[in-house]
Each structure stands twice: as C-alpha cells, then as structure tokens.
Design an enzyme around this catalytic site. Structure first.
Site: not given
Length: 382
Positions: A140, A211, A347
């Site tokens: 991420h 998220h 996601e």
C-alpha cells in the site's frame, strides 16, 4: 409583598440568564453528525496543515463523513430493511485514534495499492527500491503512503468533496511528481462514487484504491461471516506465502468460485491451499466486467439488516479481504469492539505486483497521460 415581588423578579432574571447561557453554550457546541461523530474531534492541525471532517448528505437523508487525514471514509449512514439508519463503515470517532493506529480503516491507498514483491520494480531499465513494510514486500505504498498524508480538501457541494495531493518525485522511492485528485460523491441513489485522477511529469506506476472496512449487519461488534458474497469473476490470482501472485487461475471447482452468492462463513475456513495460506479470503479476483463500470463487479448482502452493497468499477481487479488479520479486539467508533473478521474490504485495483508481471494489465503512467479510476459502492435493501 414588595419583598416577594423583588425576590420573584430576581429569580426570573437568574433563570433568564441561565437559559441564555445554556442557549449560548448549545449554539457554540458543534452538532454531531447523523452517525454520532463530533466534527470538533477531527478539527486540528497536523504537520502545519488543517484537518477536518467533511459531511456529505443526499436528498434521501443518507450521510457520509470523510476526513482529509489520509483521505479516509469515516462513516456511511444508509437505511436497513426497517428504515433504520445504519453505519456500515468501520473506523474511529476521533482523529487522534486514526493517527495512532497503523491500520487502513477507510483510507485512500497509493501510490500503489496492494503488494510489490521485494519492494522493487524496474522501469525502462532503471530499478526502483521501495520501503519493505510487509515482510519483504512494499504494501500500500509503504508505511507512509497516501493513507497517512494530509490531503488538501474542498467541499464542492452538500454531497461532494474533492481531495488533492502532490506526491513528490522519489517519495517512498516512486519516480515522478504525481498530482492526485480524488472526488467522493454521495449520490441520491445511496451510492458512494469515488473518482481518482493522476498525472505525472516522469514515467511511473500508479494503482490507487480505497480501503474501507464494511459491516452491513447493523449489529455492533459482529463478524461478517453471515454476509453473502458474490463476485463477477471466472478467474483469480493465486498467491505464494508472501501474498505475491503466481499467475492467473480459474475459480471453477474451488472455494474461490463466488459467481453465485455464498455465505462467507461457509467457505472461508475451507481446506483449500489458497485459503490456508491467506488465513481466509484475501485475494484479487480477475473481473469479468472488463472495465465496464455499468456491470456489477461484486455484491454483499447482510441477512440481518437486509442491506445490500453492490460494487461497480472500471478496474480489472478486485481485492477481497475478510478481516482475517484484524485484531481480536479493536476499539472502534462509540466504544464498539471490532472482532477478527468484523468487516469485509473490496478494493478496486490493478493486480498485485503488476510492475513485476509484464503479462498483467499495465499500471504504467507516462507524462501527458491522465490516470483515471472509478469505484462505486451502491447501498440498497434486498
């Protein structure tokens, strides 16, 4: 009698003053949102930049709250089957709790959502090194990704807020100055429409997503094991022990086949290598939608509340995570304790580790191009 009148007048004046003081205090006190959040708990200055809570409302009375710290989606109030307004997004009720947490509740993710193996990729013969914050992977965007940045915010209307951020060349090891714009819009059909745009002055890679952790049940502190899930995908990307894709495989004949609705708890603990490796569902599905945002990519339904969430996206993939690594006890909004598997994340994305898989759809962005991505989370009652 005269003394009595004077005393009565004095008492009236005292009561009047007290009433005015109370009214003054009530006027000064910030109103809480429909979800019970106090905007004052999000109003601050972090690293010299203002942070606030932005409240979005639509014509049907639904409400969403966004903070520009990490671009986080803090709450989403929609009606259940009995018309009761229900918060379906997990998170915290104070800015400081978000800052103190290492989690990604509601966050905007970038520059690269999901994992890049060994924190390395090569572009035009140049190797770029990224922070390794997930064993040997970059996850991420690293430990200080977009989820921990203060975005510039502008409320466009009662139901829309625009967030912008400039990720400088070399930030977290990624090349190019990246100008990012994300617009959250709460539509009148009770959907959250998230639009992403980005431009760069140097060839780079981009994979943005949100998220948010969803629990549609309306039951505080419950798991999502009773939720029914379906995904419009014939294939998925199996992973190794470090969650890096090993290729593309068919879902046919496996517990990864979610083309028809399945109760999550019926399959998540199955004796299947991929579920064992990941501790449950935590995989990317290769969507059949082929970039058509008008087709449903995934659907989640909670039988207890009747709330249904449909996901639409122009992205080729969807990472589905069922909270397998959530803490056994996470103190969330309003003192609610979130359990392991207390939420599901969906996601929208390009596939994990794409920069190291030339056979996957490209995530390369070049100067003069505009990256555009969109994901819609639509809520209704089934």
């Amino acid at each position: 009698m005269k003394k009595f009148c004077v005393a009565a007048m004095a008492l009236c004046m005292m009561l009047s003053c007290a009433q005015k003081q109370q009214q003054k205090e009530e006027a000064a006190a910030p109103a809480t949102t429909l979800s019970g959040l106090n905007p004052a708990d999000f109003t601050s200055e972090v690293d010299g930049k203002p942070v606030a809570l932005y409240v979005l409302k639509n014509a049907k009375g639904a409400e969403a709250c966004i903070t520009n710290w990490g671009g986080r989606w803090v709450s989403m109030m929609v009606p259940d089957k009995n018309g009761k307004m229900t918060d379906v997004v997990l998170g915290y009720d104070k800015l400081q709790d978000y800052i103190s947490s290492t989690g990604n509740f509601g966050a905007l993710i970038g520059r690269y959502g999901n994992r890049i193996a060994n924190g390395k990729f090569t572009l035009d013969g140049v190797e770029y090194t990224l922070p390794q914050n997930d064993k040997t992977n970059c996850l991420h965007g690293g430990p200080n990704g977009f989820d921990r940045q203060i975005w510039d915010a502008k409320q466009l209307s009662d139901n829309s807020v625009e967030l912008t951020y400039v990720s400088k060349d070399g930030e977290a090891g990624f090349p190019g100055n990246l100008n990012v714009k994300v617009v959250y819009t709460l539509t009148d059909d009770n959907a959250m429409d998230i639009k992403y745009e980005a431009t760069t002055d140097k060839k780079t890679v981009v994979n943005l997503t949100n998220h948010s952790y969803f629990n549609l049940s309306g039951v505080a502190g419950s798991t999502i094991l009773d939720h029914q899930l379906s995904i419009n995908a014939d294939n998925y990307t199996p992973v190794d022990t470090l969650f890096i894709p090993t290729g593309i495989a068919p879902v046919e004949g496996t517990p990864m086949d979610l083309r028809e609705p399945v109760t999550i708890g019926d399959r998540i603990n199955g004796d299947f290598e991929q579920l064992v490796k990941a501790g449950g569902y935590d995989h990317n599905w290769v969507l059949n939608t082929k970039g058509d945002i008008n087709q449903v990519a995934a659907t989640v339904v909670a039988p207890t509340s009747g709330i249904q969430m449909q996901v639409y996206t122009n992205e080729p993939g969807l990472q589905v995570y069922c909270g397998n690594m959530m803490a056994e006890k996470e103190n969330g909004k309003h003192g609610v304790v979130y359990p392991r598997r207390g939420a599901i994340c969906l996601e929208s994305q390009h596939y994990p580790d794409t920069p190291n898989h030339p056979d996957f759809p490209s995530v390369v962005l070049e100067p003069g191009q505009t990256y555009k991505s969109e994901c819609i989370y639509k809520f209704s009652v089934k």
